[in-house]
Write a protein that holds these residues in place. Sequence first.
Motif, PDB file in Angstrom:
ATOM      1  N   LEU A   1      -2.884  -5.647 -13.968  1.00  0.00           N
ATOM      2  CA  LEU A   1      -2.089  -4.574 -13.374  1.00  0.00           C
ATOM      3  C   LEU A   1      -0.718  -4.562 -14.043  1.00  0.00           C
ATOM      4  O   LEU A   1      -0.025  -5.576 -14.063  1.00  0.00           O
ATOM      5  CB  LEU A   1      -1.938  -4.784 -11.869  1.00  0.00           C
ATOM      6  N   SER A   2      -0.341  -3.420 -14.592  1.00  0.00           N
ATOM      7  CA  SER A   2       0.944  -3.308 -15.271  1.00  0.00           C
ATOM      8  C   SER A   2       2.081  -3.237 -14.251  1.00  0.00           C
ATOM      9  O   SER A   2       1.854  -2.979 -13.061  1.00  0.00           O
ATOM     10  CB  SER A   2       0.967  -2.065 -16.152  1.00  0.00           C
ATOM     11  N   LYS A   3       3.295  -3.436 -14.739  1.00  0.00           N
ATOM     12  CA  LYS A   3       4.453  -3.329 -13.856  1.00  0.00           C
ATOM     13  C   LYS A   3       4.558  -1.929 -13.266  1.00  0.00           C
ATOM     14  O   LYS A   3       4.899  -1.767 -12.092  1.00  0.00           O
ATOM     15  CB  LYS A   3       5.734  -3.670 -14.616  1.00  0.00           C
ATOM     16  N   SER A   4       4.251  -0.912 -14.082  1.00  0.00           N
ATOM     17  CA  SER A   4       4.344   0.459 -13.574  1.00  0.00           C
ATOM     18  C   SER A   4       3.294   0.722 -12.502  1.00  0.00           C
ATOM     19  O   SER A   4       3.558   1.437 -11.529  1.00  0.00           O
ATOM     20  CB  SER A   4       4.196   1.465 -14.724  1.00  0.00           C
TER      21      SER A   4
ATOM     22  N   MET B   1       4.616  -0.961  -9.398  1.00  0.00           N
ATOM     23  CA  MET B   1       5.724  -0.145  -8.882  1.00  0.00           C
ATOM     24  C   MET B   1       5.172   1.026  -8.082  1.00  0.00           C
ATOM     25  O   MET B   1       5.661   1.354  -6.995  1.00  0.00           O
ATOM     26  CB  MET B   1       6.563   0.388 -10.045  1.00  0.00           C
ATOM     27  N   ASP B   2       4.137   1.661  -8.608  1.00  0.00           N
ATOM     28  CA  ASP B   2       3.556   2.838  -7.976  1.00  0.00           C
ATOM     29  C   ASP B   2       2.945   2.502  -6.618  1.00  0.00           C
ATOM     30  O   ASP B   2       2.965   3.321  -5.700  1.00  0.00           O
ATOM     31  CB  ASP B   2       2.492   3.439  -8.895  1.00  0.00           C
ATOM     32  N   ARG B   3       2.397   1.292  -6.477  1.00  0.00           N
ATOM     33  CA  ARG B   3       1.760   0.906  -5.216  1.00  0.00           C
ATOM     34  C   ARG B   3       2.769   0.419  -4.180  1.00  0.00           C
ATOM     35  O   ARG B   3       2.516   0.488  -2.982  1.00  0.00           O
ATOM     36  CB  ARG B   3       0.733  -0.222  -5.420  1.00  0.00           C
ATOM     37  N   LEU B   4       3.918  -0.091  -4.644  1.00  0.00           N
ATOM     38  CA  LEU B   4       4.850  -0.765  -3.734  1.00  0.00           C
ATOM     39  C   LEU B   4       6.057   0.067  -3.327  1.00  0.00           C
ATOM     40  O   LEU B   4       6.683  -0.221  -2.306  1.00  0.00           O
ATOM     41  CB  LEU B   4       5.353  -2.067  -4.368  1.00  0.00           C
TER      42      LEU B   4
ATOM     43  N   MET C   1       0.849  -1.191   0.000  1.00  0.00           N
ATOM     44  CA  MET C   1       0.000   0.000   0.000  1.00  0.00           C
ATOM     45  C   MET C   1       0.888   1.246   0.000  1.00  0.00           C
ATOM     46  O   MET C   1       1.948   1.250   0.608  1.00  0.00           O
ATOM     47  CB  MET C   1      -0.905   0.008   1.235  1.00  0.00           C
ATOM     48  N   ARG C   2       0.407   2.293  -0.648  1.00  0.00           N
ATOM     49  CA  ARG C   2       1.200   3.518  -0.730  1.00  0.00           C
ATOM     50  C   ARG C   2       0.549   4.609   0.121  1.00  0.00           C
ATOM     51  O   ARG C   2      -0.618   4.948  -0.077  1.00  0.00           O
ATOM     52  CB  ARG C   2       1.322   3.983  -2.176  1.00  0.00           C
TER      53      ARG C   2
ATOM     54  N   THR D   1       0.341  11.359  -8.117  1.00  0.00           N
ATOM     55  CA  THR D   1      -0.057   9.953  -8.022  1.00  0.00           C
ATOM     56  C   THR D   1      -1.212   9.797  -7.052  1.00  0.00           C
ATOM     57  O   THR D   1      -1.619  10.749  -6.366  1.00  0.00           O
ATOM     58  CB  THR D   1       1.137   9.081  -7.571  1.00  0.00           C
ATOM     59  N   GLU D   2      -1.748   8.576  -6.976  1.00  0.00           N
ATOM     60  CA  GLU D   2      -2.826   8.266  -6.045  1.00  0.00           C
ATOM     61  C   GLU D   2      -2.251   7.555  -4.824  1.00  0.00           C
ATOM     62  O   GLU D   2      -1.241   6.850  -4.915  1.00  0.00           O
ATOM     63  CB  GLU D   2      -3.873   7.371  -6.711  1.00  0.00           C
TER      64      GLU D   2
END
Length: 220
Positions: A168-171, A174-177, A1-2, A43-44
């Motif tokens: 879910l794409s790699k990007s 990446m954004d969530r992790l 989670m981000r 970002t979200e």
Amino acid sequence: MRYLLVEDNEQLAEAVVNRLELDGHAIDHAASLAAAQDCLNATEYDLILLDVMLPDGDGRAFLADNRVHLETPVIVLTARSQVSDRVGALDQGADDYITKPFDFSELEARCRAVLRRRGGAAKNEIALGDVIFDPTAGTIRSGTDTVELRNRELRLLEVFARHPGQILSKSQLMDRLFSYDADVTENAIEVYVGRLRKKVGQMGVRIETVRGLGYRMEAS
């Protein structure tokens, strides 16, 4: 989670970031409302931890202004213990509050509770077909069989679990992790997906590679 942490006390911010990162969360830290707005524009986030008194303004006013279009859950961090202050924060859009100084275990519990309520769940466990995923315990189980997950594997599965059947794409992963200052590449996603795939595959949960697009999780 981000998560986004908006806190100008560097010592407290460092402690919070270190504690939440131990659980595998990605944390972006903003020391001012202007920096926080830049992060929100970029970002979200799954959750925002928002201090009240910041160098460039009041966090509650910032929250009220952003609530028009911001659906992300917010926990207000405040040194004010009066009921009126807490009520004001809730009325202006906060989902919860915690009074400084606070115990980190309480902060973590409040984060889990807010995210659980936003997801419409009564408890932390998530059903993946016949498999039960417990983000708090860091386990997946089916019948009497239980598999433990490492922190990054745990958060990756949590992302998939909250987007069932979606590619879910790699990007996106990446954004969530990972936070902005993390020095990683998309190859790291391949590694973590590979590790997670081996563990959940034992339980009948499949992580499919969709060529050119990303990954999709399906439970039998």
